[in-house]
Write a protein that holds these residues in place. Structure first.
Motif, short mmCIF file in Angstrom:
data_model
loop_
_atom_site.label_atom_id
_atom_site.label_comp_id
_atom_site.label_asym_id
_atom_site.label_seq_id
_atom_site.Cartn_x
_atom_site.Cartn_y
_atom_site.Cartn_z
N ALA A 184 13.10 27.06 -20.06
CA ALA A 184 13.32 28.42 -20.75
C ALA A 184 14.06 29.56 -19.74
O ALA A 184 14.74 30.12 -20.23
CB ALA A 184 12.03 28.69 -21.51
N ALA A 185 13.20 29.74 -18.81
CA ALA A 185 13.76 30.61 -17.59
C ALA A 185 15.37 30.32 -17.17
O ALA A 185 16.06 31.25 -17.01
CB ALA A 185 12.91 30.60 -16.55
N TYR A 186 15.52 29.03 -17.27
CA TYR A 186 16.79 28.69 -16.58
C TYR A 186 17.94 29.00 -17.87
O TYR A 186 18.84 29.74 -17.35
CB TYR A 186 17.01 27.17 -16.64
N GLY A 187 17.51 28.95 -19.11
CA GLY A 187 18.52 29.41 -20.19
C GLY A 187 18.58 30.83 -20.10
O GLY A 187 19.57 31.25 -20.57
N ILE A 188 17.66 31.56 -20.04
CA ILE A 188 17.69 33.30 -19.84
C ILE A 188 18.63 33.35 -18.64
O ILE A 188 19.66 34.41 -18.90
CB ILE A 188 16.25 33.80 -19.57
N GLU A 189 18.35 32.63 -17.47
CA GLU A 189 19.13 33.09 -16.37
C GLU A 189 20.58 32.75 -16.61
O GLU A 189 21.44 33.65 -16.18
CB GLU A 189 18.69 32.12 -15.27
N GLN A 190 21.25 31.63 -17.20
CA GLN A 190 22.27 31.34 -17.51
C GLN A 190 22.93 32.32 -18.43
O GLN A 190 24.01 32.63 -18.31
CB GLN A 190 22.46 30.08 -18.03
N ALA A 191 22.32 32.73 -19.40
CA ALA A 191 22.76 33.66 -20.32
C ALA A 191 23.11 35.06 -19.75
O ALA A 191 24.17 35.81 -20.04
CB ALA A 191 21.66 33.99 -21.59
N MET A 192 22.39 35.61 -18.87
CA MET A 192 22.22 36.79 -18.26
C MET A 192 23.54 36.81 -17.22
O MET A 192 24.21 37.79 -17.04
CB MET A 192 21.05 37.25 -17.55
N LEU A 193 23.81 35.41 -16.58
CA LEU A 193 24.70 35.55 -15.80
C LEU A 193 25.89 35.47 -16.36
O LEU A 193 27.00 35.83 -15.72
CB LEU A 193 24.59 34.02 -14.65
N ALA A 194 26.22 34.63 -17.36
CA ALA A 194 27.43 34.65 -18.13
C ALA A 194 27.55 35.71 -18.76
O ALA A 194 29.05 36.15 -18.72
CB ALA A 194 27.15 33.69 -19.22
N ASP A 195 26.69 36.68 -19.25
CA ASP A 195 26.98 38.05 -19.75
C ASP A 195 27.75 38.97 -18.81
O ASP A 195 28.52 39.79 -18.88
CB ASP A 195 25.66 38.45 -20.31
N ALA A 196 27.15 38.75 -17.52
CA ALA A 196 27.64 39.60 -16.65
C ALA A 196 29.07 38.97 -15.79
O ALA A 196 29.37 39.65 -14.92
CB ALA A 196 26.75 39.55 -15.36
N GLY A 197 29.34 38.04 -16.38
CA GLY A 197 30.72 37.35 -15.87
C GLY A 197 30.70 36.69 -14.49
O GLY A 197 31.48 36.20 -13.69
N MET A 198 29.46 36.17 -14.12
CA MET A 198 29.12 35.40 -12.95
C MET A 198 29.25 33.99 -12.88
O MET A 198 29.53 33.28 -12.07
CB MET A 198 27.96 35.94 -12.37
N VAL A 199 29.01 33.33 -14.18
CA VAL A 199 29.38 32.18 -14.31
C VAL A 199 29.86 31.89 -15.91
O VAL A 199 30.15 32.85 -16.81
CB VAL A 199 27.93 31.44 -14.53
N ALA A 200 30.59 30.69 -15.82
CA ALA A 200 31.26 30.37 -17.34
C ALA A 200 30.41 29.87 -18.10
O ALA A 200 29.72 28.85 -17.58
CB ALA A 200 32.67 29.50 -16.90
N ASP A 201 30.13 30.00 -19.24
CA ASP A 201 29.24 29.37 -20.19
C ASP A 201 29.77 29.63 -21.56
O ASP A 201 29.51 30.68 -22.27
CB ASP A 201 27.69 29.80 -20.04
N GLU A 202 30.63 28.69 -21.93
CA GLU A 202 31.32 29.05 -23.46
C GLU A 202 30.65 28.27 -24.43
O GLU A 202 29.73 27.31 -24.41
CB GLU A 202 32.79 28.62 -23.29
N VAL A 203 30.76 28.73 -25.75
CA VAL A 203 30.26 27.93 -26.94
C VAL A 203 31.00 26.73 -26.88
O VAL A 203 32.56 26.54 -27.11
CB VAL A 203 30.69 28.75 -28.36
N GLY A 204 30.41 25.67 -27.21
CA GLY A 204 30.92 24.21 -27.31
C GLY A 204 30.20 23.61 -28.34
O GLY A 204 29.58 24.05 -29.09
N GLN A 205 30.30 22.13 -28.31
CA GLN A 205 29.65 21.32 -29.37
C GLN A 205 29.18 19.93 -28.52
O GLN A 205 29.87 19.55 -27.61
CB GLN A 205 30.58 20.93 -30.45
#
Length: 246
Positions: A41-62
């Motif tokens: 769960a913490a990993y998911g939050i971390e990825q969300a925050m990094l993506a929101d800051a533009g530090m990692v790419a995390d796009e909507v997919g399927q």
């Protein structure tokens, strides 16, 4: 789809190894299991925050999963419930004797959905085979209600862990946005993409249980379910087709 770092998986496997050891006290084992899910769960939050800051790419997919028998509808419900708990949207259609489930979400969330569904599907399948209906009750209907209870409780636990992880996160984006706001925005983005992909989707009728006799036993099993990575060597395709015993 964004992959989960190996170091995270290794930590989870170590936590599960302690929890699953025959000598571990059941109460202590439950603590280790919850810790394992908290890591994800913490990993998911971390990825969300990094993506929101533009530090990692995390796009909507399927993610597409083919679900076959046995207990096809129950496994499909498990996948949809796990997806919803992790801010994803799911839709299915029939293809012959199988169901094709399409899950829409951010890449990091889809990776966790796939991992958890594979593990929980195996746990539910092996658990329901050990279920014996009390005398006078039909085995099939008892097992159906058992699986419904299992899915309900597992998804409750997933939602609780996600909310705790968001509340515990002290991180904020450069613009000062909290984790809660970032996650709300990500859920809205997923919904927009989902509705663009499936503009004329029809909501199916809610499943109705005629027999609730196994519900509480299923919820109890859901309380004990491992909410993390599959055990080493235990994976098999989630959509494996077997004899239709549902």
């Amino acid at each position: 789809m964004t992959g989960i770092p190996e170091r995270k998986l290794e930590l989870v496997r170590k936590l599960l190894a302690v929890a699953e050891h025959p000598g571990t006290d059941p109460t202590e084992a439950a603590v280790y299991l919850e810790k394992a899910y908290a890591v994800m769960a913490a990993y998911g939050i971390e990825q969300a925050m990094l993506a929101d800051a533009g530090m990692v790419a995390d796009e909507v997919g399927q993610l597409t999963v083919t679900v076959g028998n046995p207990y096809q509808a129950d496994r499909r419900a498990l996948l949809a419930g796990v997806a919803a708990a992790l801010r994803c949207r799911a839709i299915y259609w029939r293809s012959g004797r199988e169901s094709v489930v399409r899950v829409v979400g951010f890449g990091s969330d889809l990776a966790v959905v796939e991992l958890l569904f594979t593990s929980l599907c195996l746990q539910m399948g092996s658990g329901v085979l050990r279920v014996r209906a009390p005398e006078g009750l039909a085995t099939v209907s008892f097992r159906k209600s058992w699986m419904a209870g299992f899915v309900h409780r597992v998804c409750e636990r997933l939602g609780e862990a996600e909310r705790r992880a968001a509340a515990d996160s002290a991180a904020s984006t450069a613009g000062g946005r909290s984790a809660e706001l970032v996650l709300v925005d990500r859920r809205a983005q997923v919904s927009r993409v989902y509705e663009e992909m499936f503009p004329r989707v029809r909501r199916g009728a809610r499943r109705r249980l005629r027999d609730w006799s196994g519900w509480e036993d299923g919820r109890a099993a859901g309380d004990q379910a491992d909410l993390e990575a599959p055990r080493v060597g235990s994976q098999r395709p989630a959509g494996l087709i077997g004899p239709d015993t549902a």
